[in-house]
Design an enzyme around this catalytic site. Structure first.
Site, short mmCIF file in Angstrom:
data_model
loop_
_atom_site.label_atom_id
_atom_site.label_comp_id
_atom_site.label_asym_id
_atom_site.label_seq_id
_atom_site.Cartn_x
_atom_site.Cartn_y
_atom_site.Cartn_z
N HIS A 139 -2.18 0.70 -9.62
CA HIS A 139 -2.71 -0.32 -8.70
C HIS A 139 -3.39 -1.46 -9.48
O HIS A 139 -4.59 -1.68 -9.36
CB HIS A 139 -3.72 0.34 -7.72
CG HIS A 139 -3.94 -0.49 -6.48
ND1 HIS A 139 -4.22 0.08 -5.26
CD2 HIS A 139 -3.92 -1.83 -6.26
CE1 HIS A 139 -4.37 -0.87 -4.36
NE2 HIS A 139 -4.19 -2.04 -4.95
N GLU B 63 -4.11 7.52 -3.80
CA GLU B 63 -4.61 7.09 -5.12
C GLU B 63 -5.97 7.70 -5.41
O GLU B 63 -6.78 7.82 -4.50
CB GLU B 63 -4.71 5.56 -5.14
CG GLU B 63 -3.35 4.93 -5.02
CD GLU B 63 -3.39 3.41 -4.92
OE1 GLU B 63 -4.47 2.82 -5.13
OE2 GLU B 63 -2.37 2.82 -4.62
N ARG C 162 0.86 -1.18 0.00
CA ARG C 162 0.00 0.00 0.00
C ARG C 162 0.90 1.23 0.00
O ARG C 162 1.96 1.22 0.61
CB ARG C 162 -0.89 0.04 1.24
CG ARG C 162 -2.05 -0.92 1.22
CD ARG C 162 -3.16 -0.49 0.26
NE ARG C 162 -4.28 -1.41 0.33
CZ ARG C 162 -4.44 -2.50 -0.43
NH1 ARG C 162 -3.54 -2.80 -1.36
NH2 ARG C 162 -5.49 -3.27 -0.29
P1 NDP Z 1 -0.63 -11.59 4.53
O1 NDP Z 1 -1.47 -11.27 5.72
O2 NDP Z 1 -0.44 -13.00 4.14
O3 NDP Z 1 0.82 -10.95 4.75
C1 NDP Z 1 1.01 -9.71 5.33
C2 NDP Z 1 2.42 -9.63 5.84
O4 NDP Z 1 2.60 -8.34 6.43
C3 NDP Z 1 2.75 -10.67 6.92
O5 NDP Z 1 3.96 -11.29 6.61
C4 NDP Z 1 2.88 -9.83 8.17
O6 NDP Z 1 3.82 -10.33 9.07
C5 NDP Z 1 3.37 -8.51 7.59
N1 NDP Z 1 3.21 -7.45 8.55
C6 NDP Z 1 2.09 -7.09 9.23
N2 NDP Z 1 2.37 -6.09 10.07
C7 NDP Z 1 3.68 -5.83 9.93
C8 NDP Z 1 4.56 -4.92 10.54
N3 NDP Z 1 4.14 -4.07 11.48
N4 NDP Z 1 5.86 -4.91 10.13
C9 NDP Z 1 6.29 -5.78 9.18
N5 NDP Z 1 5.49 -6.67 8.58
C10 NDP Z 1 4.21 -6.71 8.96
O7 NDP Z 1 -1.24 -10.74 3.35
P2 NDP Z 1 -1.00 -10.91 1.78
O8 NDP Z 1 0.39 -11.36 1.53
O9 NDP Z 1 -2.12 -11.69 1.20
O10 NDP Z 1 -1.18 -9.39 1.31
C11 NDP Z 1 -0.27 -8.40 1.76
C12 NDP Z 1 -0.71 -7.01 1.36
O11 NDP Z 1 -0.53 -6.81 -0.03
C13 NDP Z 1 -2.21 -6.73 1.57
O12 NDP Z 1 -2.48 -6.35 2.89
C14 NDP Z 1 -2.47 -5.61 0.58
O13 NDP Z 1 -2.32 -4.36 1.22
C15 NDP Z 1 -1.39 -5.79 -0.47
N6 NDP Z 1 -1.95 -6.17 -1.76
C16 NDP Z 1 -1.78 -5.35 -2.84
C17 NDP Z 1 -2.27 -5.70 -4.08
C18 NDP Z 1 -2.06 -4.82 -5.27
O14 NDP Z 1 -2.90 -4.85 -6.18
N7 NDP Z 1 -0.99 -4.07 -5.34
C19 NDP Z 1 -3.06 -6.92 -4.28
C20 NDP Z 1 -3.15 -7.74 -3.10
C21 NDP Z 1 -2.63 -7.35 -1.88
P3 NDP Z 1 3.40 -11.41 10.19
O15 NDP Z 1 3.08 -12.64 9.42
O16 NDP Z 1 4.63 -11.52 11.02
O17 NDP Z 1 2.21 -10.85 10.88
#
Ligand code: NDP
Length: 315
Positions: A281, A263, A234
Site C-alpha cells: 500500500h 492489510e 482498496r
Molecule cells: P474519486 O472519488 O475521484 O473516484 C472514485 C471513482 O469510483 C469514481 O469514478 C466513482 O464513480 C467510482 N465509483 C464509486 N462507486 C462505484 C461503484 N459502485 N461502481 C463503480 N465505480 C464506482 O476518488 P479518487 O480517484 O481520488 O480515489 C479513488 C480511490 O483510490 C480512493 O477511494 C481510495 O480508496 C483509492 N486510493 C488508493 C491509494 C493507494 O495508496 N493505493 C491512494 C489514493 C487513493 P462516479 O464518479 O460515477 O461516482
C-alpha cells in the site's frame, strides 16, 4: 481543558510538531494500551488523525468521545471511518483528495509494467546469481503495454490520471462506473463486460458497500488468461479468495496489487506466486505527496478550530 488530538498516525515525513504548538497530541502508536489511552482522554479529545491502515474509526470510537469535532484522514479513501456515525454525531470528516492522484496513478502504471513485463521476477533472477550461471535468460517473455486495452473501473480523479498515462503508452482506454463521464473513452455498462474487452483491468474506484467483492471469479474469468488485474483502490473491491484461485489456475495472466483485503496480512500463497506483484500500500508514498498530505491534514484541523472551516470536507 487542553484540546486533545488523538493521532493514530505520525504524518511522516512532516510529523506532528506544527499541531503540538496548539494542541495536546497523543501519539497512539507509542502507547502500550491505545484503548485505555483513548478512554483517558475521552473528554478532552476533539480531533482524530487517522489513515486507512490504522484501526477503524468505528461508531464505537466516535460515540466514545463526547467532544469529538473533527476526524482528519490522511488519505483520499475513507472506508476506515464510519461516515454515518460521524454524520449523526455531527463530527466533521476531512480527507486529502487531488494531491494523491498523480503518485497513485504512477503506481498503477508501475504495477502494469512490473507484472506484464515480469520486471520483479527478472530483478530476482539477477540477485540470486542465476544470470551469471545460467547465461542469457531465455524466459522473461512478457506482454507489452503498447496497443493493449486498459479497462478502468472508476474514472474518477485517479482513474482519469491512469487513463492519460496509459494513453501515452499507446493503450486504448475503456471504463465503467456508476455513470458515463465527459471523457473521450468508451463507457462499458458493467465490470464483467469491461473485463471481457480488456487486457488490463485497473481498479481505481472508491471502496463502498456497493463495490465490496465486485471483482470476483466470474469477472476474472472474463478478463481471461491473457489479462492482468491491477488494484490500487482498496483490497475489499476484490474477492481475494477468488483472486487466489484465478492466479493459481492461470484464469488470468497475473495481478499487480498495492492493496489487500486485510492489510497488512497478505495471503501466504500469493507470496509464492510468480504471476503477482505485491506492494505494501505505497500508492502515495513519495516524500513530496506524503508531506503535502500531512500539511492538509493539519490545516484542516487548525482551520476548523480557528474559523469553523475546512479545506477538504467529506461530511
Ligand atoms: P474519486 O472519488 O475521484 O473516484 C472514485 C471513482 O469510483 C469514481 O469514478 C466513482 O464513480 C467510482 N465509483 C464509486 N462507486 C462505484 C461503484 N459502485 N461502481 C463503480 N465505480 C464506482 O476518488 P479518487 O480517484 O481520488 O480515489 C479513488 C480511490 O483510490 C480512493 O477511494 C481510495 O480508496 C483509492 N486510493 C488508493 C491509494 C493507494 O495508496 N493505493 C491512494 C489514493 C487513493 P462516479 O464518479 O460515477 O461516482
Amino acid at each position: 481543558m487542553t484540546k486533545t488530538i488523538l493521532a493514530f498516525y505520525h504524518l511522516a515525513p512532516l510529523g506532528l510538531d506544527a499541531l503540538e504548538k496548539e494542541f495536546r497530541v497523543i501519539k497512539l502508536w507509542q502507547e502500550q494500551d491505545p484503548e485505555e489511552t483513548i478512554q483517558r482522554y475521552r473528554d478532552s479529545a476533539v480531533g482524530i488523525i487517522c489513515w486507512p491502515n490504522t484501526p477503524p474509526i468505528s461508531r464505537r470510537v466516535i460515540e466514545a468521545l463526547p467532544n469529538l469535532e473533527i476526524i482528519s484522514q490522511f488519505g483520499v479513501g475513507y472506508d476506515n471511518i464510519d461516515i454515518e456515525a460521524a454524520r449523526q454525531r455531527e463530527v466533521v470528516v476531512c480527507n486529502t483528495p487531488d494531491l494523491v492522484t498523480n503518485d497513485t496513478a504512477d503506481t498503477a502504471l508501475g504495477l502494469m509494467l512490473m507484472v506484464a513485463r515480469r520486471f520483479v521476477e527478472a530483478d530476482a533472477y539477477i540477485r540470486v546469481g542465476k544470470w551469471e550461471v545460467g547465461g542469457s535468460p531465455k524466459g522473461f517473455l512478457g506482454h507489452r503495454l503498447y496497443g493493449k486495452t486498459v479497462g478502468i473501473v472508476g474514472l474518477g480523479r485517479i482513474g482519469a490520471a491512469i487513463s492519460k498515462r496509459a494513453e501515452a503508452f499507446g493503450c486504448t482506454i475503456k471504463y465503467t462506473g456508476r455513470s458515463p463521464k465527459d471523457a473521450p473513452y468508451e463507457f462499458v455498462q458493467n465490470i464483467k463486460e469491461l473485463a471481457q474487452q480488456s487486457d488490463f483491468l485497473v481498479l481505481s474506484c472508491s471502496a463502498t458497500p456497493k463495490t465490496i467483492g465486485v471483482v470476483n471469479l466470474e469477472v476474472m474469468e472474463a478478463l481471461g488468461p491473457q489479462g492482468y488485474l491491477v488494484n490500487i483502490s482498496r483490497g475489499s473491491v476484490v474477492n481475494e479468495e477468488d483472486l487466489l484461485i484465478a492466479l493459481r489456475n492461470k484464469s488470468i495472466a497475473g495481478a499487480g496489487l498495492d492493496v489487500f483485503e486485510k492489510e497488512p496480512y497478505v495471503p501466504e500463497a500469493m507470496k509464492t506466486m510468480d504471476n503477482v506483484v505485491l506492494l505494501p500500500h505505497i500508492g502515495t508514498a513519495t516524500y513530496e505527496t506524503r508531506a503535502e498530505m500531512a500539511k492538509l491534514v493539519i490545516e484542516n484541523i487548525r482551520l476548523w478550530f480557528q474559523r469553523g472551516e475546512t479545506l477538504t470536507r467529506v461530511v
